[in-house]
Design an enzyme around this catalytic site. Structure first.
Site, PDB file in Angstrom:
ATOM      1  N   ASP A 150       0.852  -1.187   0.000  1.00 23.95           N
ATOM      2  CA  ASP A 150       0.000   0.000   0.000  1.00 23.95           C
ATOM      3  C   ASP A 150       0.903   1.258   0.000  1.00 23.95           C
ATOM      4  O   ASP A 150       1.795   1.363  -0.835  1.00 23.95           O
ATOM      5  CB  ASP A 150      -0.961  -0.083   1.217  1.00 23.95           C
ATOM      6  CG  ASP A 150      -1.972   1.039   1.301  1.00 23.95           C
ATOM      7  OD1 ASP A 150      -2.950   1.006   0.543  1.00 23.95           O
ATOM      8  OD2 ASP A 150      -1.789   1.950   2.142  1.00 23.95           O
TER       9      ASP A 150
ATOM     10  N   TYR B  61      -1.859  11.280   2.307  1.00 26.99           N
ATOM     11  CA  TYR B  61      -2.757  11.585   1.186  1.00 26.99           C
ATOM     12  C   TYR B  61      -2.801  13.091   0.911  1.00 26.99           C
ATOM     13  O   TYR B  61      -2.927  13.518  -0.230  1.00 26.99           O
ATOM     14  CB  TYR B  61      -4.171  11.081   1.490  1.00 26.99           C
ATOM     15  CG  TYR B  61      -4.258   9.583   1.632  1.00 26.99           C
ATOM     16  CD1 TYR B  61      -4.474   8.774   0.524  1.00 26.99           C
ATOM     17  CD2 TYR B  61      -4.115   8.972   2.882  1.00 26.99           C
ATOM     18  CE1 TYR B  61      -4.552   7.395   0.648  1.00 26.99           C
ATOM     19  CE2 TYR B  61      -4.199   7.594   3.016  1.00 26.99           C
ATOM     20  CZ  TYR B  61      -4.410   6.807   1.896  1.00 26.99           C
ATOM     21  OH  TYR B  61      -4.473   5.439   2.031  1.00 26.99           O
TER      22      TYR B  61
ATOM     23  N   HIS C  25      -7.181  -6.473  -0.631  1.00 22.24           N
ATOM     24  CA  HIS C  25      -6.124  -5.468  -0.491  1.00 22.24           C
ATOM     25  C   HIS C  25      -5.105  -5.808   0.596  1.00 22.24           C
ATOM     26  O   HIS C  25      -3.911  -5.596   0.416  1.00 22.24           O
ATOM     27  CB  HIS C  25      -6.764  -4.109  -0.196  1.00 22.24           C
ATOM     28  CG  HIS C  25      -5.759  -3.001  -0.048  1.00 22.24           C
ATOM     29  ND1 HIS C  25      -4.994  -2.555  -1.107  1.00 22.24           N
ATOM     30  CD2 HIS C  25      -5.385  -2.266   1.029  1.00 22.24           C
ATOM     31  CE1 HIS C  25      -4.193  -1.580  -0.680  1.00 22.24           C
ATOM     32  NE2 HIS C  25      -4.403  -1.388   0.605  1.00 22.24           N
TER      33      HIS C  25
END
Length: 322
Positions: A108, A236, A301
């Site tokens: 990730d 982010y 994921h």
């Protein structure tokens, strides 16, 4: 210094001063170093199975809490989470271990940081195994968040995370444990949306998959309760800053031996165009030493937790060659 930080027998925990912050590191084993780099919203603990598995196979597994997570410092400013800070932390950690070169495994956000480490300091990495997030070249024509917004709209989770404080308030409304359960149990190829009107009720009961226990959630939640989500969300919030800062690396290639593993139910494997890019010329042209691409059927994921033994074996079978 015992294994009191969770994760089972023989894992030692210590704090290392790196790049102006104190970083918590979990480690086990002796031999060549394998640096295990977690993603969002995770901790060193996401690698607990691989730490034991790699140590048993003759490696020294080293899994930090990244900046902003767990027992590692979380600087307050958003811009303290740029890709240069994150890679700088790992370079300092590698140096602190007395190593010239290490193996690196990322998942990730950890994979994004690992690709960047390979791009900026290839001489530090013997080989890289990345999970879930393939290396994708910088698009000089379009910023990252703008691109995601054009594809998916404002409710896409990355767009939702941009406004400081907004996601934190929603997560506080839901409660830490539930937020983590919602992320970890997301097992869908569809993009993740967090609607402005709210991400469901705080009373939701979420059944856990076999690979995730209530104790696992309790451990994760105890750390996110303490540190909060802001550090992780700031990764982010730096996406567009990173786009600006990495302009000199437009068109750069990754010159490190690499292996890539993804689940076919992982949302990252279903962004527009990504499968063609991974399986045709694109990926291999930017990562010329890409030796293997593994797509795991029916896997989501959080691949290193969902298929812990298989991922350990995949890592070992690749790094043992070097």
């Amino acid at each position: 210094m015992d294994g009191g930080g969770g994760g089972g027998e023989g894992i030692t925990h210590r704090t290392v001063a790196v790049n102006g912050i104190n970083m918590h590191v979990a480690e086990k084993g002796e031999g060549p170093v394998v640096l295990l780099v977690h993603g969002f919203p995770e901790l060193w603990y996401t690698w607990r199975h691989q730490i034991h598995g790699l140590a048993a196979r003759g490696f020294r597994a080293v899994a930090p809490d990244l900046r902003g997570f767990g027992d590692t410092d979380a600087p307050p400013g958003v811009s303290s989470y740029s890709i240069f800070h994150l890679v700088g932390d790992l370079v300092a950690l590698i140096d602190s271990l007395g190593q010239d070169q290490v193996f690196v495994v990322g998942h990730d956000w950890g994979a994004m940081v690992a690709w960047s480490l390979c791009m900026f300091r290839p001489e530090k990495v013997r080989a890289v195994v990345n999970l879930s997030v393939a290396f994708t070249p910088r698009n000089p024509a379009r910023k990252s968040v703008e691109y995601l917004r054009s594809l998916y709209g404002d409710d896409h989770y990355v767009c939702r995370f941009q406004e400081p404080g907004a996601a934190e308030a929603e997560f506080a409304r839901l409660g830490t444990a539930l937020v983590l359960e919602k992320f970890y149990t997301y097992h869908s190829p569809d993009p993740l949306f967090i609607p402005k009107e709210g991400w469901g009720s705080p009373d939701t009961e979420i059944p856990l998959p076999s690979w995730l226990s209530k104790d696992d959630i309790k451990y994760y939640a105890s750390k996110f309760e303490k540190t909060g989500f802001t550090g992780g969300l700031n990764y982010y919030r730096c996406l567009d800053l990173n786009w600006e800062l990495t302009a000199p690396w437009t068109g750069a290639h990754i010159k490190v031996p690499a292996k890539f593993i993804v689940g076919d139910v992982d949302l990252t494997y279903h962004t527009p165009g990504i499968q063609d890019y991974i399986h045709k010329v694109g990926f291999k042209s930017y990562v010329p030493l890409l030796e293997e691409v593994v797509v795991m059927k029916g896997v989501g994921h959080f691949i290193n937790e969902e298929k812990p033994h298989e991922i350990t074996v995949h890592i070992y079978n690749f790094i043992k060659k070097f």
